[in-house]
Each structure stands twice: as C-alpha cells, then as structure tokens.
Design a protein around this motif. Structure first.
Motif, PDB file in Angstrom:
ATOM      1  N   ARG A   1      59.020  51.482  26.604  1.00  0.00           N
ATOM      2  CA  ARG A   1      58.310  51.504  25.330  1.00  0.00           C
ATOM      3  C   ARG A   1      57.816  50.110  24.958  1.00  0.00           C
ATOM      4  O   ARG A   1      56.686  49.947  24.485  1.00  0.00           O
ATOM      5  N   ARG A   2      58.647  49.109  25.171  1.00  0.00           N
ATOM      6  CA  ARG A   2      58.231  47.747  24.866  1.00  0.00           C
ATOM      7  C   ARG A   2      57.063  47.327  25.751  1.00  0.00           C
ATOM      8  O   ARG A   2      56.110  46.686  25.290  1.00  0.00           O
ATOM      9  N   LEU A   3      57.119  47.725  27.006  1.00  0.00           N
ATOM     10  CA  LEU A   3      56.027  47.403  27.918  1.00  0.00           C
ATOM     11  C   LEU A   3      54.740  48.112  27.503  1.00  0.00           C
ATOM     12  O   LEU A   3      53.647  47.529  27.551  1.00  0.00           O
ATOM     13  N   LEU A   4      54.847  49.361  27.070  1.00  0.00           N
ATOM     14  CA  LEU A   4      53.672  50.118  26.641  1.00  0.00           C
ATOM     15  C   LEU A   4      53.026  49.500  25.407  1.00  0.00           C
ATOM     16  O   LEU A   4      51.800  49.302  25.364  1.00  0.00           O
ATOM     17  N   PHE A   5      53.831  49.189  24.400  1.00  0.00           N
ATOM     18  CA  PHE A   5      53.275  48.655  23.165  1.00  0.00           C
ATOM     19  C   PHE A   5      52.736  47.237  23.350  1.00  0.00           C
ATOM     20  O   PHE A   5      51.737  46.865  22.729  1.00  0.00           O
ATOM     21  N   THR A   6      53.369  46.450  24.206  1.00  0.00           N
ATOM     22  CA  THR A   6      52.828  45.119  24.502  1.00  0.00           C
ATOM     23  C   THR A   6      51.511  45.222  25.249  1.00  0.00           C
ATOM     24  O   THR A   6      50.571  44.458  25.001  1.00  0.00           O
ATOM     25  N   SER A   7      51.425  46.182  26.165  1.00  0.00           N
ATOM     26  CA  SER A   7      50.160  46.418  26.861  1.00  0.00           C
ATOM     27  C   SER A   7      49.059  46.806  25.886  1.00  0.00           C
ATOM     28  O   SER A   7      47.912  46.334  25.997  1.00  0.00           O
ATOM     29  N   ALA A   8      49.399  47.661  24.914  1.00  0.00           N
ATOM     30  CA  ALA A   8      48.404  48.086  23.930  1.00  0.00           C
ATOM     31  C   ALA A   8      47.921  46.904  23.090  1.00  0.00           C
ATOM     32  O   ALA A   8      46.718  46.756  22.851  1.00  0.00           O
ATOM     33  N   ALA A   9      48.844  46.055  22.664  1.00  0.00           N
ATOM     34  CA  ALA A   9      48.458  44.906  21.842  1.00  0.00           C
ATOM     35  C   ALA A   9      47.598  43.928  22.635  1.00  0.00           C
ATOM     36  O   ALA A   9      46.531  43.488  22.174  1.00  0.00           O
ATOM     37  N   ALA A  10      48.046  43.579  23.839  1.00  0.00           N
ATOM     38  CA  ALA A  10      47.297  42.612  24.653  1.00  0.00           C
ATOM     39  C   ALA A  10      45.947  43.178  25.086  1.00  0.00           C
ATOM     40  O   ALA A  10      44.935  42.470  25.080  1.00  0.00           O
ATOM     41  N   GLY A  11      45.910  44.454  25.463  1.00  0.00           N
ATOM     42  CA  GLY A  11      44.652  45.065  25.863  1.00  0.00           C
ATOM     43  C   GLY A  11      43.659  45.157  24.718  1.00  0.00           C
ATOM     44  O   GLY A  11      42.453  44.962  24.909  1.00  0.00           O
ATOM     45  N   SER A  12      44.156  45.443  23.516  1.00  0.00           N
ATOM     46  CA  SER A  12      43.274  45.510  22.353  1.00  0.00           C
ATOM     47  C   SER A  12      42.663  44.142  22.052  1.00  0.00           C
ATOM     48  O   SER A  12      41.461  44.025  21.759  1.00  0.00           O
ATOM     49  N   VAL A  13      43.491  43.103  22.123  1.00  0.00           N
ATOM     50  CA  VAL A  13      42.972  41.749  21.895  1.00  0.00           C
ATOM     51  C   VAL A  13      41.941  41.384  22.963  1.00  0.00           C
ATOM     52  O   VAL A  13      40.900  40.790  22.664  1.00  0.00           O
TER      53      VAL A  13
ATOM     54  N   ALA B   1      43.518  47.004  31.641  1.00  0.00           N
ATOM     55  CA  ALA B   1      44.157  46.446  32.831  1.00  0.00           C
ATOM     56  C   ALA B   1      44.639  45.027  32.580  1.00  0.00           C
ATOM     57  O   ALA B   1      45.736  44.624  33.022  1.00  0.00           O
ATOM     58  N   VAL B   2      43.836  44.248  31.847  1.00  0.00           N
ATOM     59  CA  VAL B   2      44.263  42.889  31.499  1.00  0.00           C
ATOM     60  C   VAL B   2      45.499  42.934  30.598  1.00  0.00           C
ATOM     61  O   VAL B   2      46.452  42.162  30.785  1.00  0.00           O
ATOM     62  N   GLY B   3      45.480  43.828  29.615  1.00  0.00           N
ATOM     63  CA  GLY B   3      46.644  43.945  28.727  1.00  0.00           C
ATOM     64  C   GLY B   3      47.904  44.339  29.475  1.00  0.00           C
ATOM     65  O   GLY B   3      48.994  43.803  29.197  1.00  0.00           O
ATOM     66  N   ILE B   4      47.776  45.241  30.425  1.00  0.00           N
ATOM     67  CA  ILE B   4      48.936  45.649  31.230  1.00  0.00           C
ATOM     68  C   ILE B   4      49.443  44.473  32.056  1.00  0.00           C
ATOM     69  O   ILE B   4      50.655  44.243  32.168  1.00  0.00           O
ATOM     70  N   ALA B   5      48.510  43.714  32.645  1.00  0.00           N
ATOM     71  CA  ALA B   5      48.920  42.557  33.443  1.00  0.00           C
ATOM     72  C   ALA B   5      49.608  41.512  32.587  1.00  0.00           C
ATOM     73  O   ALA B   5      50.593  40.890  33.013  1.00  0.00           O
TER      74      ALA B   5
END
Length: 264
Positions: free
Chosen positions: A13-25, A123-127
């Motif tokens: 869950r932490r990985l998913l939400f961090t991916s969402a935040a970084a990808g949105s930015v 993809a950038v947010g996930i990375a």
C-alpha cells in the motif's frame, strides 16, 4: 522486476500511494514543461485542468489498495502501471462526455497523446517509489534519473511538431512567417531534448540498464529526424544565397554613349 523486491521494507500500500504521488507530480511537471515549450501560459486554470487524470488514477489505486485483502509488494508496481491508461480514458469520458466513442478524431488523438504521457509519468512515479523503498541501491536511483530524463526528452520531441504547426498551419494561400520567439522556442526545445538524452544515457550507463540506453538512443534519433524535418523557421538549415558583389570604385556606368558602350 528484481527478485528482491519482495524483501523491500515497504508495504504494498505504501508503495502504491507513493507511486501515485510521484507519478502525479511527474505528469503535472511534464505537462507544464510541454506547455512552456509551446509558449502557452501556465495559469491556475491550466494547472487545474491537469489534475483530473492524477486524481482519478490515485482514486483507482486507493480502491485497489484498500479493497484488496492483501497485495503483494512485487505486484504493486504492475497494478499502478495498469491503472494509468484506464485513468486517462476515464478522464476523457468525464471531460468530453464520451466523445471518444462518437468518432471524434481530434478528441481521440488528444486522448492518445495524454494517455502515452500519463502512462510514462506513472512509470516514472513507480520508479521513484521503488527508489525510495530501496534507498541504498544506487543503481535503482540512477535508473530512475535516466527514466525521468527520457521523459523530458520525449516531452521535447512531442513539442517540436506542434511548434511547427502552430507557426505554419494556415487555411489560406499565404505562408506565415515565423516570429523570432518561435525560432527561439525551437532552439530551446532542441537543447532541452539533447541535454536530457545525454543525462539519460549517462545515468543508464551507471545503472547498467541497456534497455534505457537503447530507449534514449531511439529517442535522440527520432528527435534529430523531427528537428531536421520540421525546423522553425522553415529555412533554418537552407543555405542562404551569396550576396551580390558590390561594384568596384573604378566601375563607370554605361549609358550607351562613348567607347565600350556601343549598343547600350
């Protein structure tokens, strides 16, 4: 994915939400860069229009993360990535009232462009999220930086054709003249794309990611082709004619009278 992803200290869950935040930015920043290369104003209304797709993507991730009883850490990035194009399509349906399904080619083209850009941002947010989860692995960080740089280069690549069309597209019979600021934007765009590719290749080499090196190489080749085929101004790479030589100070005009002037 690497085999040791399941040993990361972060939860899915932490990985998913961090991916969402970084990808949105990444999506908002990339979109603002794209608009600035086109000479558009980055007003509050423009920023507000970019938020629906990241918001819907985050909402879909939240539904999956909270509804699923247990999500494996190694599957979380794939889930976030798969939800990105779905979020882009849902955003288009919400904004355009389903025009995508009514044969509107312009809306479909805009949707495809945004979907590609938003999926790349995801993809950038996930990375980035994986980099935070494995903060001691410098190869992951350099791979992430390479991916970010490739995304910047792709933004510049997609901006070049539209810059050309904004200057030279005309329904009349006259050929528009490129203003000086249009030529400056062209040079800035090519410079940004070239610098981003160099950074991407360097970071990919440090991270030992041949796939990213090939991706950057293909991007720079496409960029060179587009930049050469669609320059602004249009005659940027054409050889200018040599100026007419000025007459010598010993030159005497002939008006048809006197020696050497027979017949005018």
């Amino acid at each position: 994915m690497d085999a040791d992803d399941t040993q990361a200290p972060w939860s899915a869950r932490r990985l998913l939400f961090t991916s969402a935040a970084a990808g949105s930015v990444a999506f908002v920043a990339g979109s603002l860069l794209y608009l600035s290369l086109l000479g558009s104003d980055s007003s509050a209304a423009t920023l507000w229009s970019l938020l629906p797709a990241p918001a819907i993507w985050t909402a879909l991730i939240a539904v999956v993360a909270l509804a699923a009883a247990r999500v494996r850490v190694d599957v979380a990035p794939a889930i976030a990535f798969a939800l990105a194009p779905i979020a882009s399509i849902l955003t288009s349906v919400w904004e355009d009232g389903g025009a995508l399904f009514m044969g509107d080619l312009v809306t479909t083209a805009i949707l495809m462009g945004r979907t590609v850009g938003f999926t790349a941002s995801a993809a950038v947010g996930i990375a980035v999220a994986r980099g935070f989860a494995r903060h001691l692995d410098h190869r992951v960080w350099f791979g992430t930086l390479s991916l970010v740089a490739i995304l910047v280069a792709m933004v510049a690549l997609f901006a070049l054709p539209l810059q050309f069309l904004l200057v030279y597209f005309s329904l009349g019979g006259t050929t528009p003249q490129a203003p000086p600021e249009a030529g400056t934007r062209y040079v800035v765009t090519v410079t940004v794309g070239a610098a981003a590719v160099l950074v991407a290749i360097a970071c990919a080499a440090v991270a030992r990611r041949p796939a990213l090196i090939w991706w950057a190489a293909v991007t720079v080749l496409l960029g060179l082709c587009v930049a050469a085929a669609l320059p602004v101004p249009r005659d940027r790479f054409e050889q200018q004619p040599a100026p007419e030589p000025r007459p010598s100070w010993t030159y005497v005009p002939c008006y048809g009278e006197g020696r050497g002037c027979e017949g005018g």
